[in-house]
Design a protein around this motif. Sequence first.
Motif, PDB file in Angstrom:
ATOM      1  N   CYS A 164      -8.121  13.687  -1.910  1.00 24.12           N
ATOM      2  CA  CYS A 164      -9.040  12.568  -2.085  1.00 24.12           C
ATOM      3  C   CYS A 164     -10.374  12.999  -2.698  1.00 24.12           C
ATOM      4  CB  CYS A 164      -9.274  11.879  -0.743  1.00 24.12           C
ATOM      5  SG  CYS A 164     -10.278  10.385  -0.851  1.00 24.12           S
TER       6      CYS A 164
ATOM      7  N   GLN B 257       0.834  -1.205   0.000  1.00 23.64           N
ATOM      8  CA  GLN B 257       0.000   0.000   0.000  1.00 23.64           C
ATOM      9  C   GLN B 257       0.868   1.253   0.000  1.00 23.64           C
ATOM     10  OE1 GLN B 257      -2.692  -0.358   3.359  1.00 23.64           O
ATOM     11  NE2 GLN B 257      -4.394  -0.786   1.999  1.00 23.64           N
ATOM     12  N   GLY B 258       0.562   2.165  -0.910  1.00 19.00           N
ATOM     13  CA  GLY B 258       1.300   3.413  -0.996  1.00 19.00           C
ATOM     14  C   GLY B 258       2.594   3.319  -1.775  1.00 19.00           C
TER      15      GLY B 258
ATOM     16  N   VAL C 119       0.716  12.934  -4.864  1.00 18.70           N
ATOM     17  CA  VAL C 119      -0.352  13.005  -3.867  1.00 18.70           C
ATOM     18  C   VAL C 119      -1.464  13.901  -4.399  1.00 18.70           C
ATOM     19  CG1 VAL C 119      -0.973  13.705  -1.535  1.00 18.70           C
ATOM     20  CG2 VAL C 119       1.257  12.640  -1.972  1.00 18.70           C
TER      21      VAL C 119
ATOM     22  N   SER D  16       4.853   2.874  -5.148  1.00 13.83           N
ATOM     23  CA  SER D  16       4.667   3.226  -6.553  1.00 13.83           C
ATOM     24  C   SER D  16       5.078   2.104  -7.498  1.00 13.83           C
ATOM     25  CB  SER D  16       5.464   4.493  -6.891  1.00 13.83           C
ATOM     26  OG  SER D  16       6.853   4.271  -6.714  1.00 13.83           O
TER      27      SER D  16
ATOM     28  N   ARG E 158      -4.597   4.499  -1.239  1.00  7.66           N
ATOM     29  CA  ARG E 158      -3.198   4.156  -1.520  1.00  7.66           C
ATOM     30  C   ARG E 158      -3.058   2.684  -1.894  1.00  7.66           C
ATOM     31  NH1 ARG E 158      -1.674   8.025  -3.541  1.00  7.66           N
ATOM     32  NH2 ARG E 158       0.492   7.356  -3.401  1.00  7.66           N
TER      33      ARG E 158
END
Length: 208
Positions: free
Chosen positions: A171, A20-21, A168, A23, A98
Motif C-alpha cells: 500500500c 471489493q477485491g 497485490v 478483478s 481494494r
Amino acid sequence: MSTWQQRGDYLVSIAQHCLQGHSHFDLCRSHLVKASQISRGTIYNHFPCEADLKLAVITAELSHQLAQTKLVEAHFTDSLHQFLYHHCNRLHEVVCKRRFSYVRDLPDEAMLEQASEQYRNTYLRVEQQYSRWNSQCVDAIGIVPGFDRKALVKSYIRGCMIEALDNVHQCGNIMLYQQFSFAVAQLLGHSDKRLPAGQAMLDWFDSQ
C-alpha cells in the motif's frame, strides 16, 4: 427505505461492497438478495436485467471519480498535478482499499442495447462528463504533437489499473506512484515538468 431512488442507491452500494477485491464484474442480481436482505422481486424491479445492474455500478464508480476530480481541482492549480493526483488516487483506491474498478468491464454496444433506457442514458451522460474532464485536463497540460497522446495515456492508465486489480502491491509503495506519474508525463510529452513527490501523494491520499 423511504424512496425508490434511495433503495436503488443502497443496492448499488451493496453491489460495490460485494465487488471489493474482485478483478472483474462477476456479480448477478440474485447475489444481492442475501447481501442486501431485500427480496428478489424488489431487486429485479430495480434492475430488470443483468446489464442494468452492471451499468448502475459502473455509473456509480464514474460518479465517484467525477467527485474526486473536484477535490484535485480544489487543492491543485497545476493541470498536470491535477491529472496525476487524480489517476494516482484511482490506483491507490484499488491497491490499498481494494476498490472495484470497471476497467476490464467497459460497456460495449451489446450491453448498452440490453440495458434499460434509464440506466443506459445515465451511464452515457456520466461517462461523457468524465471523459470530457480528462480530455480538457490534457488540453490544459498542453498537447505535444506527434502521437495521439490522449489515446496513449488512456490505454496506459487502463493497463495499470488492470495490473493493480490482478496483483497485490504494498500500500505504501511510493515508487508505484512515482513510476506511474513519470510514465504518464512521458506519454503526454511533458517528462521535463516537475512531478508530485511520492510521499506528498501518499499523505494527500490518506487525508481524503
